[in-house]
Design a protein around this motif. Structure first.
Motif, PDB file in Angstrom:
ATOM      1  N   THR B 137       9.451 -21.642  -9.735  1.00 27.85           N
ATOM      2  CA  THR B 137       9.359 -20.235  -9.371  1.00 27.85           C
ATOM      3  C   THR B 137       8.554 -20.013  -8.106  1.00 27.85           C
ATOM      4  OG1 THR B 137       7.445 -20.100 -10.790  1.00 27.85           O
ATOM      5  CG2 THR B 137       9.558 -19.390 -11.720  1.00 27.85           C
ATOM      6  N   PHE B 138       8.363 -21.037  -7.330  1.00 30.54           N
ATOM      7  CA  PHE B 138       7.561 -20.886  -6.122  1.00 30.54           C
ATOM      8  C   PHE B 138       8.220 -19.909  -5.159  1.00 30.54           C
ATOM      9  CE2 PHE B 138       4.842 -21.599  -2.756  1.00 30.54           C
ATOM     10  CZ  PHE B 138       5.538 -21.956  -1.619  1.00 30.54           C
ATOM     11  N   ASN B 139       7.443 -19.024  -4.584  1.00 30.80           N
ATOM     12  CA  ASN B 139       7.976 -18.024  -3.669  1.00 30.80           C
ATOM     13  C   ASN B 139       7.086 -17.966  -2.432  1.00 30.80           C
ATOM     14  OD1 ASN B 139       8.910 -15.722  -2.389  1.00 30.80           O
ATOM     15  ND2 ASN B 139       9.145 -14.563  -4.282  1.00 30.80           N
ATOM     16  N   CYS B 140       7.701 -18.199  -1.274  1.00 29.82           N
ATOM     17  CA  CYS B 140       6.904 -18.128  -0.050  1.00 29.82           C
ATOM     18  C   CYS B 140       6.432 -16.714   0.240  1.00 29.82           C
ATOM     19  CB  CYS B 140       7.699 -18.629   1.159  1.00 29.82           C
ATOM     20  SG  CYS B 140       7.879 -20.401   1.131  1.00 29.82           S
ATOM     21  N   GLY B 141       6.941 -15.759  -0.505  1.00 30.28           N
ATOM     22  CA  GLY B 141       6.427 -14.398  -0.416  1.00 30.28           C
ATOM     23  C   GLY B 141       4.959 -14.329  -0.790  1.00 30.28           C
ATOM     24  N   ALA B 142       4.411 -15.442  -1.291  1.00 27.52           N
ATOM     25  CA  ALA B 142       2.972 -15.472  -1.573  1.00 27.52           C
ATOM     26  C   ALA B 142       2.179 -15.125  -0.318  1.00 27.52           C
ATOM     27  CB  ALA B 142       2.561 -16.842  -2.092  1.00 27.52           C
ATOM     28  N   PHE B 143       2.753 -15.458   0.831  1.00 24.83           N
ATOM     29  CA  PHE B 143       2.092 -15.113   2.096  1.00 24.83           C
ATOM     30  C   PHE B 143       2.009 -13.597   2.233  1.00 24.83           C
ATOM     31  CE2 PHE B 143       0.571 -15.853   6.237  1.00 24.83           C
ATOM     32  CZ  PHE B 143       1.242 -15.051   7.137  1.00 24.83           C
ATOM     33  N   VAL B 144       3.105 -12.917   1.937  1.00 22.89           N
ATOM     34  CA  VAL B 144       3.123 -11.461   2.037  1.00 22.89           C
ATOM     35  C   VAL B 144       2.223 -10.862   0.956  1.00 22.89           C
ATOM     36  CG1 VAL B 144       4.587  -9.443   1.922  1.00 22.89           C
ATOM     37  CG2 VAL B 144       5.425 -11.490   2.991  1.00 22.89           C
ATOM     38  N   ALA B 145       2.216 -11.485  -0.220  1.00 19.94           N
ATOM     39  CA  ALA B 145       1.316 -11.008  -1.278  1.00 19.94           C
ATOM     40  C   ALA B 145      -0.128 -11.095  -0.792  1.00 19.94           C
ATOM     41  CB  ALA B 145       1.500 -11.835  -2.547  1.00 19.94           C
ATOM     42  N   GLY B 146      -0.423 -12.172  -0.059  1.00 21.08           N
ATOM     43  CA  GLY B 146      -1.763 -12.322   0.504  1.00 21.08           C
ATOM     44  C   GLY B 146      -2.068 -11.232   1.515  1.00 21.08           C
ATOM     45  N   ILE B 147      -1.065 -10.872   2.331  1.00 15.94           N
ATOM     46  CA  ILE B 147      -1.280  -9.808   3.308  1.00 15.94           C
ATOM     47  C   ILE B 147      -1.621  -8.510   2.581  1.00 15.94           C
ATOM     48  CG2 ILE B 147      -0.183  -8.382   5.068  1.00 15.94           C
ATOM     49  CD1 ILE B 147       1.412 -10.716   5.971  1.00 15.94           C
ATOM     50  N   VAL B 148      -0.847  -8.202   1.542  1.00 18.19           N
ATOM     51  CA  VAL B 148      -1.089  -6.959   0.798  1.00 18.19           C
ATOM     52  C   VAL B 148      -2.471  -6.996   0.162  1.00 18.19           C
ATOM     53  CG1 VAL B 148      -0.308  -5.569  -1.139  1.00 18.19           C
ATOM     54  CG2 VAL B 148       1.363  -6.592   0.371  1.00 18.19           C
ATOM     55  N   ARG B 149      -2.836  -8.153  -0.405  1.00 21.10           N
ATOM     56  CA  ARG B 149      -4.157  -8.267  -1.036  1.00 21.10           C
ATOM     57  C   ARG B 149      -5.254  -8.078   0.003  1.00 21.10           C
ATOM     58  NH1 ARG B 149      -7.778 -12.438  -2.922  1.00 21.10           N
ATOM     59  NH2 ARG B 149      -6.601 -13.999  -1.753  1.00 21.10           N
ATOM     60  N   GLY B 150      -5.021  -8.639   1.211  1.00 20.01           N
ATOM     61  CA  GLY B 150      -6.021  -8.476   2.273  1.00 20.01           C
ATOM     62  C   GLY B 150      -6.195  -7.023   2.660  1.00 20.01           C
ATOM     63  N   VAL B 151      -5.079  -6.303   2.784  1.00 20.82           N
ATOM     64  CA  VAL B 151      -5.161  -4.887   3.142  1.00 20.82           C
ATOM     65  C   VAL B 151      -5.889  -4.110   2.045  1.00 20.82           C
ATOM     66  CG1 VAL B 151      -3.809  -2.810   3.530  1.00 20.82           C
ATOM     67  CG2 VAL B 151      -3.091  -4.927   4.562  1.00 20.82           C
ATOM     68  N   LEU B 152      -5.485  -4.321   0.793  1.00 22.59           N
ATOM     69  CA  LEU B 152      -6.078  -3.548  -0.307  1.00 22.59           C
ATOM     70  C   LEU B 152      -7.553  -3.859  -0.486  1.00 22.59           C
ATOM     71  CD1 LEU B 152      -3.208  -3.755  -2.933  1.00 22.59           C
ATOM     72  CD2 LEU B 152      -3.866  -1.810  -1.551  1.00 22.59           C
ATOM     73  N   ASP B 153      -7.882  -5.149  -0.417  1.00 28.33           N
ATOM     74  CA  ASP B 153      -9.277  -5.543  -0.596  1.00 28.33           C
ATOM     75  C   ASP B 153     -10.173  -4.946   0.469  1.00 28.33           C
ATOM     76  OD1 ASP B 153     -10.657  -8.775  -1.461  1.00 28.33           O
ATOM     77  OD2 ASP B 153     -10.503  -6.895  -2.564  1.00 28.33           O
ATOM     78  N   SER B 154      -9.728  -5.045   1.726  1.00 23.83           N
ATOM     79  CA  SER B 154     -10.553  -4.521   2.811  1.00 23.83           C
ATOM     80  C   SER B 154     -10.625  -3.014   2.785  1.00 23.83           C
ATOM     81  CB  SER B 154      -9.994  -4.959   4.161  1.00 23.83           C
ATOM     82  OG  SER B 154      -9.760  -6.321   4.144  1.00 23.83           O
ATOM     83  N   ALA B 155      -9.655  -2.361   2.138  1.00 20.43           N
ATOM     84  CA  ALA B 155      -9.680  -0.901   2.064  1.00 20.43           C
ATOM     85  C   ALA B 155     -10.482  -0.427   0.869  1.00 20.43           C
ATOM     86  CB  ALA B 155      -8.253  -0.367   1.964  1.00 20.43           C
ATOM     87  N   GLY B 156     -10.999  -1.377   0.070  1.00 18.42           N
ATOM     88  CA  GLY B 156     -11.820  -0.972  -1.067  1.00 18.42           C
ATOM     89  C   GLY B 156     -11.045  -0.818  -2.352  1.00 18.42           C
ATOM     90  N   PHE B 157      -9.862  -1.452  -2.449  1.00 17.42           N
ATOM     91  CA  PHE B 157      -9.072  -1.386  -3.683  1.00 17.42           C
ATOM     92  C   PHE B 157      -8.799  -2.815  -4.146  1.00 17.42           C
ATOM     93  CE2 PHE B 157      -7.792   3.080  -3.718  1.00 17.42           C
ATOM     94  CZ  PHE B 157      -8.067   3.455  -2.413  1.00 17.42           C
ATOM     95  N   PRO B 158      -9.785  -3.504  -4.700  1.00 13.78           N
ATOM     96  CA  PRO B 158      -9.548  -4.900  -5.073  1.00 13.78           C
ATOM     97  C   PRO B 158      -8.414  -5.020  -6.081  1.00 13.78           C
ATOM     98  CG  PRO B 158     -11.629  -4.097  -5.962  1.00 13.78           C
ATOM     99  CD  PRO B 158     -11.135  -3.061  -5.030  1.00 13.78           C
ATOM    100  N   ALA B 159      -7.566  -6.027  -5.864  1.00 16.24           N
ATOM    101  CA  ALA B 159      -6.403  -6.181  -6.730  1.00 16.24           C
ATOM    102  C   ALA B 159      -5.980  -7.630  -6.745  1.00 16.24           C
ATOM    103  CB  ALA B 159      -5.252  -5.311  -6.218  1.00 16.24           C
ATOM    104  N   VAL B 160      -5.185  -7.967  -7.769  1.00 13.07           N
ATOM    105  CA  VAL B 160      -4.549  -9.281  -7.812  1.00 13.07           C
ATOM    106  C   VAL B 160      -3.091  -9.059  -7.427  1.00 13.07           C
ATOM    107  CG1 VAL B 160      -3.805 -11.149  -9.303  1.00 13.07           C
ATOM    108  CG2 VAL B 160      -6.071 -10.158  -9.602  1.00 13.07           C
ATOM    109  N   VAL B 161      -2.635  -9.744  -6.399  1.00 11.94           N
ATOM    110  CA  VAL B 161      -1.282  -9.493  -5.897  1.00 11.94           C
ATOM    111  C   VAL B 161      -0.482 -10.783  -5.952  1.00 11.94           C
ATOM    112  CG1 VAL B 161       0.052  -8.550  -3.999  1.00 11.94           C
ATOM    113  CG2 VAL B 161      -2.314  -7.851  -4.304  1.00 11.94           C
ATOM    114  N   THR B 162       0.696 -10.708  -6.541  1.00 11.10           N
ATOM    115  CA  THR B 162       1.543 -11.906  -6.611  1.00 11.10           C
ATOM    116  C   THR B 162       2.968 -11.538  -6.223  1.00 11.10           C
ATOM    117  OG1 THR B 162       1.771 -11.411  -8.939  1.00 11.10           O
ATOM    118  CG2 THR B 162       0.278 -13.184  -8.362  1.00 11.10           C
TER     119      THR B 162
END
Lengths: 151, 194
Positions: B137-162
């Motif tokens: 089930t590996f998905n290279c979209g993990a990179f995009v999930a990381g981008i979203v997590r980076g945006v949310l975390d830095s905006a003050g909305f910590p989340a787990v994104v997959t």
């Protein structure tokens, strides 16, 4: 069928799909950061970037030849011109200028005024000696090697 | 050697004017670069979970910077404080700037209060990637999930994104869904704000 005329870098770039250059710059920055964390030595990172560029270059040359229809270059001067005007334009959207020719015509420099790879980047003092854009030299090396030239 | 010239005379990178952001590179340049990123990380790990984590970490760094850039350029330095605000920022503005179009859909999870999903028929990063069967089930979209997590975390909305593949009838390739699970404090804060 008559051979197709070579297309200029601008014409090719206008016809291919494009992405935001900032995504590209930031992704490249993430790669360099990962390499620095893993390898720690600046020389190792330079080597790794060159190797990654080489891997890209051997595949990139196919796409370049297919899309640009350039004819066989007569000499190295023409090759350098094609790389600077068509190659860079096609992939990075910027042109390079060719300068600094030595007496034999065997070496030259490609100068990029506006390099999308280095947007937003500043090297700290701990990374002096890092060739940040070394991936580009690997790409050119890989591409030229595939053309059975030994530059 | 490349990279050694000193062309611009700015004191430091912060003094350079911020570009308008209309500069573009070819899709294939990005695809080649991304494939090298994945290939390099494959040599550094033993299993798929590690590989996904490394891609996510790479994306996290991108996301944090994207937030700074876009907040300054697109929103005039206004900060999002509400959940729906930041989600629609990610779904529209971030997607539009990075991938050239808004995300296909934004949905709220039905089972859990804190889950949201952004779906995309074909992620840009996955366009030229095919996953071999043994990688499951590996998905290279993990990179995009990381981008979203980076945006949310830095905006003050910590989340787990997959990122997950969701097979759809009628489509040859499965759709990709970015699943965002917000931390408890975010939900509590949102409830308090009313």
């Amino acid at each position: 069928m008559a051979p197709l005329p070579p297309r200029s870098g601008d014409a090719v770039f206008a016809n291919i799909e494009r992405v935001n250059a900032e995504l590209f710059s930031l992704t490249y920055g993430a790669i360099v950061r990962q390499l620095l964390t893993d390898l720690e030595e600046v020389d190792e990172v330079n080597k790794q970037l060159d190797q990654m560029g080489y891997n890209i270059g051997v595949r990139l040359i196919d796409e370049f030849l297919a899309k640009s229809n350039v004819s066989r270059c007569a000499d190295f001067k023409e090759t350098a011109d094609v790389i600077a005007k068509v190659g860079f334009k096609m992939f990075l959207g910027v042109t390079a200028s060719v300068t600094n020719w030595d007496a034999d015509g065997m070496s030259c420099s490609l100068i990029l005024e506006d390099n999308p790879l280095v947007d937003f980047v500043e090297l700290p003092d701990t990374c002096q000696g890092l060739y940040y854009c070394n991936i580009l030299s690997g790409v050119i090396r890989g591409a030229l090697e595939m053309l059975c030239t030994s530059y | 050697m490349i990279g050694a010239g000193k062309m611009k005379q700015y004191g430091n990178v912060l003094e350079k004017p911020l570009s308008k952001g209309r500069h573009e590179v070819s899709l294939s340049a990005f695809a080649f670069l991304f494939s090298e990123l994945v290939q390099y990380n494959q040599t550094q790990v033993d299993n798929i979970a590690e590989l996904e984590r490394r891609l996510e970490d790479a994306g996290y760094a991108v996301g944090a910077r994207v937030l700074e850039l876009l907040c300054h350029r697109e929103k005039g330095n206004r900060r999002e404080t509400r959940l729906l605000g930041i989600l629609s920022f990610v779904h529209s503005t971030v997607w539009k700037v990075l991938f050239g179009k808004v995300a296909d859909s934004l949905e709220k999870g039905t089972e859990h209060e804190d889950e949201y999903m952004i779906s995309e028929k074909e992620l840009l990063v996955n366009r030229f990637i095919s996953i071999p069967k043994d990688m499951g089930t590996f998905n290279c979209g993990a990179f995009v999930a990381g981008i979203v997590r980076g945006v949310l975390d830095s905006a003050g909305f910590p989340a787990v994104v997959t990122a997950h593949f969701v097979p759809m009838e009628g489509l040859q390739r499965p759709r990709t869904t970015i699943l965002i699970k917000f931390a408890e404090e975010v939900i509590k804060r949102e409830a308090r704000l009313g």
